[in-house]
Design a protein around this motif. Structure first.
Motif, PDB file in Angstrom:
ATOM      1  N   PHE A  27       3.384   4.322   0.140  1.00 31.44           N
ATOM      2  CA  PHE A  27       3.410   2.855   0.127  1.00 31.44           C
ATOM      3  C   PHE A  27       3.386   2.449  -1.341  1.00 31.44           C
ATOM      4  N   TRP A  28       4.435   1.754  -1.800  1.00 34.05           N
ATOM      5  CA  TRP A  28       4.638   1.478  -3.218  1.00 34.05           C
ATOM      6  C   TRP A  28       5.271   0.111  -3.418  1.00 34.05           C
ATOM      7  N   ALA A  29       5.437  -0.272  -4.690  1.00 32.91           N
ATOM      8  CA  ALA A  29       6.170  -1.487  -5.054  1.00 32.91           C
ATOM      9  C   ALA A  29       6.864  -1.236  -6.396  1.00 32.91           C
ATOM     10  N   PRO A  30       8.016  -1.880  -6.619  1.00 34.67           N
ATOM     11  CA  PRO A  30       8.769  -1.642  -7.845  1.00 34.67           C
ATOM     12  C   PRO A  30       8.042  -2.070  -9.125  1.00 34.67           C
ATOM     13  N   TRP A  31       7.101  -2.993  -9.032  1.00 35.85           N
ATOM     14  CA  TRP A  31       6.387  -3.499 -10.207  1.00 35.85           C
ATOM     15  C   TRP A  31       5.126  -2.692 -10.525  1.00 35.85           C
ATOM     16  N   CYS A  32       4.819  -1.688  -9.718  1.00 38.66           N
ATOM     17  CA  CYS A  32       3.569  -0.924  -9.824  1.00 38.66           C
ATOM     18  C   CYS A  32       3.730   0.265 -10.781  1.00 38.66           C
ATOM     19  N   GLY A  33       2.989   0.247 -11.899  1.00 40.35           N
ATOM     20  CA  GLY A  33       3.053   1.320 -12.883  1.00 40.35           C
ATOM     21  C   GLY A  33       2.725   2.697 -12.324  1.00 40.35           C
ATOM     22  N   PRO A  34       1.562   2.874 -11.660  1.00 37.86           N
ATOM     23  CA  PRO A  34       1.241   4.184 -11.097  1.00 37.86           C
ATOM     24  C   PRO A  34       2.267   4.650 -10.048  1.00 37.86           C
ATOM     25  N   ILE A  55       9.432  13.354   3.127  1.00 41.37           N
ATOM     26  CA  ILE A  55       8.854  12.374   2.199  1.00 41.37           C
ATOM     27  C   ILE A  55       9.516  11.023   2.472  1.00 41.37           C
ATOM     28  N   VAL A  56       8.680   9.994   2.658  1.00 44.01           N
ATOM     29  CA  VAL A  56       9.163   8.669   3.026  1.00 44.01           C
ATOM     30  C   VAL A  56       8.528   7.637   2.095  1.00 44.01           C
ATOM     31  N   LYS A  57       9.297   6.606   1.718  1.00 45.08           N
ATOM     32  CA  LYS A  57       8.782   5.529   0.882  1.00 45.08           C
ATOM     33  C   LYS A  57       8.834   4.209   1.657  1.00 45.08           C
ATOM     34  N   VAL A  58       7.773   3.424   1.521  1.00 49.03           N
ATOM     35  CA  VAL A  58       7.708   2.099   2.132  1.00 49.03           C
ATOM     36  C   VAL A  58       7.368   1.094   1.034  1.00 49.03           C
ATOM     37  N   ASN A  59       8.301   0.180   0.745  1.00 51.38           N
ATOM     38  CA  ASN A  59       8.077  -0.867  -0.241  1.00 51.38           C
ATOM     39  C   ASN A  59       7.170  -1.923   0.394  1.00 51.38           C
ATOM     40  N   VAL A  60       5.953  -2.074  -0.161  1.00 52.39           N
ATOM     41  CA  VAL A  60       4.988  -2.998   0.451  1.00 52.39           C
ATOM     42  C   VAL A  60       5.407  -4.458   0.331  1.00 52.39           C
ATOM     43  N   ASP A  61       6.218  -4.794  -0.674  1.00 57.69           N
ATOM     44  CA  ASP A  61       6.701  -6.172  -0.793  1.00 57.69           C
ATOM     45  C   ASP A  61       7.639  -6.518   0.364  1.00 57.69           C
ATOM     46  N   ASP A  62       8.434  -5.548   0.798  1.00 56.75           N
ATOM     47  CA  ASP A  62       9.396  -5.767   1.889  1.00 56.75           C
ATOM     48  C   ASP A  62       8.798  -5.505   3.267  1.00 56.75           C
ATOM     49  N   ASN A  63       7.664  -4.815   3.321  1.00 56.70           N
ATOM     50  CA  ASN A  63       7.061  -4.405   4.601  1.00 56.70           C
ATOM     51  C   ASN A  63       5.564  -4.692   4.601  1.00 56.70           C
ATOM     52  N   GLN A  64       5.193  -5.954   4.353  1.00 56.24           N
ATOM     53  CA  GLN A  64       3.782  -6.319   4.257  1.00 56.24           C
ATOM     54  C   GLN A  64       3.020  -6.082   5.554  1.00 56.24           C
ATOM     55  N   ASP A  69      -0.852  -2.897   8.696  1.00 58.42           N
ATOM     56  CA  ASP A  69      -1.167  -2.085   9.881  1.00 58.42           C
ATOM     57  C   ASP A  69      -1.899  -0.801   9.500  1.00 58.42           C
ATOM     58  N   TYR A  70      -1.625  -0.282   8.307  1.00 55.30           N
ATOM     59  CA  TYR A  70      -2.248   0.966   7.853  1.00 55.30           C
ATOM     60  C   TYR A  70      -3.311   0.717   6.774  1.00 55.30           C
ATOM     61  N   ASN A  71      -3.797  -0.529   6.690  1.00 59.50           N
ATOM     62  CA  ASN A  71      -4.884  -0.887   5.783  1.00 59.50           C
ATOM     63  C   ASN A  71      -4.629  -0.434   4.344  1.00 59.50           C
ATOM     64  N   VAL A  72      -3.409  -0.654   3.881  1.00 59.51           N
ATOM     65  CA  VAL A  72      -3.068  -0.325   2.498  1.00 59.51           C
ATOM     66  C   VAL A  72      -3.609  -1.449   1.620  1.00 59.51           C
ATOM     67  N   MET A  73      -4.634  -1.143   0.836  1.00 63.83           N
ATOM     68  CA  MET A  73      -5.285  -2.150  -0.002  1.00 63.83           C
ATOM     69  C   MET A  73      -4.842  -2.053  -1.457  1.00 63.83           C
ATOM     70  N   GLY A  74      -4.433  -0.871  -1.884  1.00 65.05           N
ATOM     71  CA  GLY A  74      -3.979  -0.656  -3.251  1.00 65.05           C
ATOM     72  C   GLY A  74      -2.782   0.277  -3.220  1.00 65.05           C
ATOM     73  N   ILE A  75      -1.975   0.214  -4.262  1.00 64.09           N
ATOM     74  CA  ILE A  75      -0.815   1.095  -4.303  1.00 64.09           C
ATOM     75  C   ILE A  75      -0.801   1.873  -5.613  1.00 64.09           C
ATOM     76  N   PRO A  76      -0.244   3.055  -5.628  1.00 62.88           N
ATOM     77  CA  PRO A  76       0.333   3.716  -4.464  1.00 62.88           C
ATOM     78  C   PRO A  76      -0.746   4.226  -3.505  1.00 62.88           C
ATOM     79  N   THR A  77      -0.462   4.106  -2.223  1.00 65.57           N
ATOM     80  CA  THR A  77      -1.256   4.747  -1.179  1.00 65.57           C
ATOM     81  C   THR A  77      -0.329   5.723  -0.501  1.00 65.57           C
ATOM     82  N   LEU A  78      -0.766   6.984  -0.413  1.00 65.41           N
ATOM     83  CA  LEU A  78       0.048   8.045   0.179  1.00 65.41           C
ATOM     84  C   LEU A  78      -0.657   8.543   1.430  1.00 65.41           C
ATOM     85  N   LEU A  79       0.015   8.408   2.559  1.00 67.07           N
ATOM     86  CA  LEU A  79      -0.549   8.828   3.841  1.00 67.07           C
ATOM     87  C   LEU A  79       0.199  10.054   4.344  1.00 67.07           C
ATOM     88  N   VAL A  80      -0.543  10.999   4.893  1.00 64.55           N
ATOM     89  CA  VAL A  80       0.067  12.171   5.508  1.00 64.55           C
ATOM     90  C   VAL A  80      -0.073  12.017   7.023  1.00 64.55           C
TER      91      VAL A  80
END
Length: 106
Positions: A27-34, A55-64, A69-80
């Motif tokens: 779970f990421w965003a294009p403006w996120c340094g880490p 490996i899958v990427k989900v842009n949090v800006d496009d998929n809020q 739903d997965y309680n992503v509070m900070g990015i990057p958050t990597l779920l297995v």
């Protein structure tokens, strides 16, 4: 196998939750340094784990909603995920070895 970018909740259901092999979701965003720092680690891991994991990427800006739903509070958050269930969670930049260990543990 190339990293898959998820565009919808339906695609997430199909690609991640119904996958036969373990899946690492970034779970990421294009403006996120880490997030930018973790991207090359994921690309290298994708090559190393080809055929063994996805490996899958989900842009949090496009998929809020999906991020919520997965309680992503900070990015990057990597779920297995394994067999549709979240089995591990890493938050923040992690080196490839940590990501690989998280995938191999399942």
């Amino acid at each position: 196998m190339a990293i898959v970018s998820i565009k919808s909740k339906e695609e997430f259901q199909e690609v991640v939750l119904q996958a036969a092999q373990p899946v690492l979701v970034d779970f990421w965003a294009p403006w996120c340094g880490p997030c930018k720092m973790v991207a090359p680690e994921l690309e290298a891991l994708d090559e190393e784990m080809a055929g063994k994991a996805l490996i899958v990427k989900v842009n949090v800006d496009d998929n809020q909603k999906l991020a919520g739903d997965y309680n992503v509070m900070g990015i990057p958050t990597l779920l297995v995920f394994k067999q549709g269930a979240e089995v591990n969670r890493l938050v923040g930049f992690r080196p490839r070895q940590d990501l690989q260990a998280a995938l191999e543990s399942v």
